[in-house]
Motif scaffolding. Structure first.
Motif, short mmCIF file in Angstrom:
data_model
loop_
_atom_site.label_atom_id
_atom_site.label_comp_id
_atom_site.label_asym_id
_atom_site.label_seq_id
_atom_site.Cartn_x
_atom_site.Cartn_y
_atom_site.Cartn_z
N PHE A 1 0.07 -6.14 6.19
CA PHE A 1 0.97 -5.00 5.99
C PHE A 1 1.21 -4.76 4.50
CE2 PHE A 1 5.10 -3.28 5.05
CZ PHE A 1 5.23 -2.20 5.93
N LYS A 2 1.49 -5.83 3.77
CA LYS A 2 1.80 -5.69 2.34
C LYS A 2 0.61 -5.11 1.58
CE LYS A 2 4.98 -9.63 2.55
NZ LYS A 2 6.25 -8.92 2.35
N GLU A 3 -0.59 -5.55 1.92
CA GLU A 3 -1.78 -5.05 1.25
C GLU A 3 -1.95 -3.54 1.47
OE1 GLU A 3 -3.94 -6.36 -0.74
OE2 GLU A 3 -3.39 -8.48 -0.70
N LEU A 4 -1.81 -3.11 2.72
CA LEU A 4 -1.99 -1.69 3.02
C LEU A 4 -0.86 -0.86 2.43
CD1 LEU A 4 -3.48 0.62 4.35
CD2 LEU A 4 -2.32 0.08 6.50
N ASN A 5 0.36 -1.37 2.50
CA ASN A 5 1.49 -0.63 1.92
C ASN A 5 1.31 -0.46 0.42
OD1 ASN A 5 4.00 0.65 1.92
ND2 ASN A 5 5.07 -1.25 1.48
N SER A 6 0.86 -1.53 -0.24
CA SER A 6 0.58 -1.45 -1.67
C SER A 6 -0.50 -0.41 -1.95
CB SER A 6 0.14 -2.81 -2.19
OG SER A 6 -0.23 -2.74 -3.55
N GLN A 7 -1.54 -0.39 -1.11
CA GLN A 7 -2.63 0.57 -1.29
C GLN A 7 -2.14 2.00 -1.13
OE1 GLN A 7 -6.01 -0.17 1.24
NE2 GLN A 7 -7.00 1.78 0.74
N LEU A 8 -1.29 2.25 -0.13
CA LEU A 8 -0.79 3.62 0.08
C LEU A 8 0.03 4.09 -1.11
CD1 LEU A 8 0.29 3.64 3.85
CD2 LEU A 8 -1.91 4.27 2.83
N ASN A 9 0.91 3.24 -1.62
CA ASN A 9 1.71 3.62 -2.78
C ASN A 9 0.83 3.87 -4.00
OD1 ASN A 9 4.88 3.39 -2.41
ND2 ASN A 9 3.97 1.79 -1.14
N ARG A 10 -0.21 3.03 -4.14
CA ARG A 10 -1.14 3.20 -5.27
C ARG A 10 -1.89 4.53 -5.13
NH1 ARG A 10 -3.09 -1.35 -4.92
NH2 ARG A 10 -4.97 -0.98 -3.68
#
Length: 313
Positions: A227-236
């Motif tokens: 979850f954290k990886e994808l959430n970070s990717q979306l914000n990026r």
């Protein structure tokens, strides 16, 4: 005999002033308000300084935390409005059923093979609905529509093939500890868009960050590393999209560039070194970026605590 207690009850812009004996029960107050507003006691919600969180109908006004001259805001729909809401919910359920049936009949979508117009139709928010019993529903709808039409949000939804049935809001008094909720991996996303006192709306940038968080729950239910990886990717990707629209990351410069580069590392993703800005010492660049990373990590931890979505999607 003690003097009467005077209460000032605000409901949808109208101020009702009542004077009741101090031994009056909470139920008697609700009955008076039903006569004035046509909102039945079961639908009445109250916001006021000093009020108990749980009030029994048999509690006296004093036991409920009411003091002379207190100002209280009352929320709640009339039976007629509830009927309209029920009809709207039935219509929404009908539309959702039709959309599900259509989706089942369609072939599985393959990335980069369909037209952009079909992707725009599928990967979006299919319905928007503010809560009609809260103040200024038109303004709430406009804010939800702005989120749905946000170019950066639309970009990540189409890129990751996110579809959401309904975008709506959370009532602060009903969900005081939540900022967002994703129901059934995208069936509904509910956002806290109002301030605690219902006198305005939260900052757009903060609401949009919560929206990115809840969109991540379309794929991952728990707040684990995936979850954290994808959430970070979306914000990026949101940041990169807006930077490109503004004319390219190389022309941003300044503290804004530092913030954007820091966001690429924070929000649960992998960490790495941060390159100092031009004309900036490496130690200063590292310290500023580290501070930004630490702040954004704390914000993301707060989002996780304020998110009502749990379990695998």
């Amino acid at each position: 005999m003690d003097a009467s207690i005077t209460l000032h009850i605000s409901h949808r812009g109208t101020l009702h002033t009542l004077s009741l004996p101090p031994d009056s029960t909470w139920h008697s107050l609700q009955t008076h308000l039903e006569e004035l507003t046509r909102v039945p006691p079961s639908n009445q919600k109250f916001l006021g300084k000093g009020l108990k969180k749980r009030i029994s109908p048999d509690d006296t006004l004093g036991a409920a935390g009411v003091k002379d001259g207190v100002k209280i805001q009352m929320l709640g729909p009339t039976p007629e409005e509830l009927g309209g809401m029920k009809a709207a919910e039935d219509e929404k359920a009908r539309r959702d059923r039709i959309m599900r049936e259509r989706a089942l009949k369609q072939p599985v979508a393959v990335r980069n093979t369909g037209s952009s117009s079909s992707a725009s139709l599928n990967y979006r928010f299919h319905a928007i609905a503010p809560l009609p019993h809260l103040p200024r529903p038109d303004a709430a709808r406009a804010l939800l529509q702005r989120l749905a039409d946000d170019p950066a949000i639309r970009h990540i939804m189409q890129r990751h093939q996110f579809a959401v049935g309904l975008l709506t809001e959370l009532a602060p008094h009903e969900h005081p500890n939540l900022l967002g909720l994703n129901v059934n991996a995208g069936q509904e996303i509910k956002l806290r868009i109002r301030t605690d006192r219902y006198d305005g709306f939260r900052l757009y940038a903060d609401i949009r960050r919560v929206l990115c968080h809840e969109l991540t729950h379309n794929v991952h239910g728990d707040h684990d590393n995936d979850f954290k990886e994808l959430n970070s990717q979306l914000n990026r990707e949101v940041t990169q999209f807006e930077s490109a629209r503004a004319g390219g990351a190389h022309r941003l410069g300044g503290a804004g560039d530092l913030l954007r580069r820091s966001q690429a590392y924070v929000l649960g993703g992998k960490t790495g070194s941060v390159t100092p800005l031009p004309n900036e010492s490496p130690s200063k660049g590292g310290e500023d970026a580290a501070g930004t990373v630490s702040r954004l990590r704390k914000e993301e931890e707060e989002l996780e605590r304020s998110c009502g979505t749990t379990g695998s999607s």
